[in-house]
Design a protein around this motif. Sequence first.
Motif, PDB file in Angstrom:
ATOM      1  N   LEU A 154     -23.574  22.399 -21.173  1.00 23.41           N
ATOM      2  CA  LEU A 154     -23.715  21.200 -20.360  1.00 23.41           C
ATOM      3  C   LEU A 154     -22.339  20.558 -20.218  1.00 23.41           C
ATOM      4  N   PRO A 155     -22.103  19.786 -19.163  1.00 22.24           N
ATOM      5  CA  PRO A 155     -20.756  19.255 -18.887  1.00 22.24           C
ATOM      6  C   PRO A 155     -20.057  18.583 -20.065  1.00 22.24           C
ATOM      7  N   ALA A 156     -20.776  17.819 -20.862  1.00 19.93           N
ATOM      8  CA  ALA A 156     -20.105  17.109 -21.961  1.00 19.93           C
ATOM      9  C   ALA A 156     -19.478  18.068 -22.974  1.00 19.93           C
ATOM     10  N   GLY A 157     -20.037  19.261 -23.102  1.00 19.70           N
ATOM     11  CA  GLY A 157     -19.518  20.202 -24.077  1.00 19.70           C
ATOM     12  C   GLY A 157     -18.806  21.382 -23.462  1.00 19.70           C
ATOM     13  N   SER A 158     -18.518  21.316 -22.190  1.00 25.11           N
ATOM     14  CA  SER A 158     -17.924  22.482 -21.528  1.00 25.11           C
ATOM     15  C   SER A 158     -16.401  22.458 -21.620  1.00 25.11           C
ATOM     16  N   SER A 159     -15.856  23.651 -21.673  1.00 27.13           N
ATOM     17  CA  SER A 159     -14.400  23.810 -21.703  1.00 27.13           C
ATOM     18  C   SER A 159     -13.894  23.921 -20.267  1.00 27.13           C
ATOM     19  N   LYS A 160     -12.577  23.918 -20.121  1.00 25.36           N
ATOM     20  CA  LYS A 160     -11.988  24.103 -18.792  1.00 25.36           C
ATOM     21  C   LYS A 160     -12.401  25.456 -18.221  1.00 25.36           C
ATOM     22  N   GLU A 161     -12.431  26.466 -19.075  1.00 27.44           N
ATOM     23  CA  GLU A 161     -12.825  27.803 -18.622  1.00 27.44           C
ATOM     24  C   GLU A 161     -14.268  27.806 -18.134  1.00 27.44           C
ATOM     25  N   ASP A 162     -15.160  27.093 -18.880  1.00 24.68           N
ATOM     26  CA  ASP A 162     -16.561  26.987 -18.450  1.00 24.68           C
ATOM     27  C   ASP A 162     -16.657  26.294 -17.091  1.00 24.68           C
ATOM     28  N   ARG A 163     -15.919  25.210 -16.920  1.00 22.05           N
ATOM     29  CA  ARG A 163     -15.977  24.464 -15.654  1.00 22.05           C
ATOM     30  C   ARG A 163     -15.504  25.336 -14.492  1.00 22.05           C
ATOM     31  N   LEU A 164     -14.451  26.104 -14.714  1.00 23.60           N
ATOM     32  CA  LEU A 164     -13.963  26.999 -13.660  1.00 23.60           C
ATOM     33  C   LEU A 164     -14.977  28.103 -13.361  1.00 23.60           C
ATOM     34  N   ALA A 165     -15.626  28.620 -14.405  1.00 21.02           N
ATOM     35  CA  ALA A 165     -16.634  29.658 -14.200  1.00 21.02           C
ATOM     36  C   ALA A 165     -17.846  29.099 -13.450  1.00 21.02           C
ATOM     37  N   VAL A 166     -18.259  27.889 -13.803  1.00 18.16           N
ATOM     38  CA  VAL A 166     -19.376  27.248 -13.093  1.00 18.16           C
ATOM     39  C   VAL A 166     -18.997  27.028 -11.631  1.00 18.16           C
ATOM     40  N   GLU A 167     -17.771  26.583 -11.383  1.00 21.01           N
ATOM     41  CA  GLU A 167     -17.323  26.404 -10.001  1.00 21.01           C
ATOM     42  C   GLU A 167     -17.421  27.727  -9.242  1.00 21.01           C
ATOM     43  N   GLY A 168     -17.043  28.834  -9.900  1.00 22.01           N
ATOM     44  CA  GLY A 168     -17.127  30.141  -9.264  1.00 22.01           C
ATOM     45  C   GLY A 168     -18.568  30.514  -8.914  1.00 22.01           C
ATOM     46  N   VAL A 169     -19.491  30.239  -9.831  1.00 24.34           N
ATOM     47  CA  VAL A 169     -20.913  30.516  -9.571  1.00 24.34           C
ATOM     48  C   VAL A 169     -21.399  29.686  -8.391  1.00 24.34           C
ATOM     49  N   LEU A 170     -21.037  28.410  -8.366  1.00 21.41           N
ATOM     50  CA  LEU A 170     -21.477  27.526  -7.285  1.00 21.41           C
ATOM     51  C   LEU A 170     -20.868  27.935  -5.943  1.00 21.41           C
ATOM     52  N   LYS A 171     -19.607  28.319  -5.949  1.00 23.01           N
ATOM     53  CA  LYS A 171     -18.978  28.760  -4.691  1.00 23.01           C
ATOM     54  C   LYS A 171     -19.697  29.979  -4.125  1.00 23.01           C
ATOM     55  N   GLN A 172     -20.086  30.908  -5.003  1.00 26.08           N
ATOM     56  CA  GLN A 172     -20.852  32.073  -4.537  1.00 26.08           C
ATOM     57  C   GLN A 172     -22.185  31.633  -3.941  1.00 26.08           C
ATOM     58  N   ALA A 173     -22.829  30.661  -4.579  1.00 31.66           N
ATOM     59  CA  ALA A 173     -24.113  30.164  -4.059  1.00 31.66           C
ATOM     60  C   ALA A 173     -23.913  29.499  -2.704  1.00 31.66           C
ATOM     61  N   PHE A 174     -22.851  28.703  -2.566  1.00 32.13           N
ATOM     62  CA  PHE A 174     -22.588  28.027  -1.291  1.00 32.13           C
ATOM     63  C   PHE A 174     -22.340  29.047  -0.173  1.00 32.13           C
ATOM     64  N   GLU A 175     -21.600  30.107  -0.495  1.00 34.41           N
ATOM     65  CA  GLU A 175     -21.289  31.129   0.507  1.00 34.41           C
ATOM     66  C   GLU A 175     -22.530  31.885   0.958  1.00 34.41           C
ATOM     67  N   ALA A 176     -23.557  31.903   0.100  1.00 29.11           N
ATOM     68  CA  ALA A 176     -24.787  32.622   0.428  1.00 29.11           C
ATOM     69  C   ALA A 176     -25.770  31.768   1.234  1.00 29.11           C
ATOM     70  N   LEU A 177     -25.449  30.501   1.433  1.00 25.94           N
ATOM     71  CA  LEU A 177     -26.349  29.641   2.200  1.00 25.94           C
ATOM     72  C   LEU A 177     -26.416  30.106   3.646  1.00 25.94           C
ATOM     73  N   PRO A 178     -27.582  29.951   4.280  1.00 26.71           N
ATOM     74  CA  PRO A 178     -27.678  30.319   5.696  1.00 26.71           C
ATOM     75  C   PRO A 178     -26.780  29.428   6.553  1.00 26.71           C
ATOM     76  N   ASP A 179     -26.443  29.901   7.737  1.00 25.23           N
ATOM     77  CA  ASP A 179     -25.505  29.186   8.607  1.00 25.23           C
ATOM     78  C   ASP A 179     -25.878  27.725   8.832  1.00 25.23           C
ATOM     79  N   ASP A 180     -27.169  27.435   8.975  1.00 29.70           N
ATOM     80  CA  ASP A 180     -27.557  26.052   9.261  1.00 29.70           C
ATOM     81  C   ASP A 180     -27.381  25.123   8.060  1.00 29.70           C
ATOM     82  N   LEU A 181     -27.084  25.673   6.896  1.00 31.05           N
ATOM     83  CA  LEU A 181     -26.823  24.859   5.709  1.00 31.05           C
ATOM     84  C   LEU A 181     -25.367  24.934   5.255  1.00 31.05           C
TER      85      LEU A 181
END
Length: 109
Positions: free
Chosen positions: A54-81
Motif C-alpha cells: 500500500l502507498p504508505a509502505g511502498s518504496s520508490k521502486e514499488d511506486r515506479l512498478a505500480v506506475e508501469g502497471v497503470l500505464k499498461q492498463a491505460f494503454e489498453a483502454l478503448p479509444d473512447d476512454l
Amino acid sequence: IVEGWHKFDPNTQEHKSDLDPTKVTMSEEQAALFQKYVKSTRVRAARNISGFSLPAGSSKEDRLAVEGVLKQAFEALPDDLQGTYFPLGGLTAEQESALQAGGFLFQKP
C-alpha cells in the motif's frame, strides 16, 4: 468500520459489484445535464495492486512498478476512454499550473 460507515455487514450481506457500463441508464434530462456539466472524470485508486505494498509502505521502486502497471492498463483502454497520461515527476511548471487550474492536479502540501 465498514458496517458503521457503509451500513454493510459482511457477515450477513453479500457485496455485489456490477461494473458493466451498458447497464447505466439516464433519463433525457439527466443525460442533458451530464453533457452540460461533466467536463472530465478521474479515477481515484486508493487500493493496492496485487504484489505491491500500500502507498504508505511502498518504496520508490514499488511506486515506479505500480506506475508501469497503470500505464499498461491505460494503454489498453478503448479509444473512447483514451486520454493523456501525465507522469507526476515529468510535468513542466506550465503543465502543473494548467492541471491545477483545471482541477485535475492537487496542489503540493
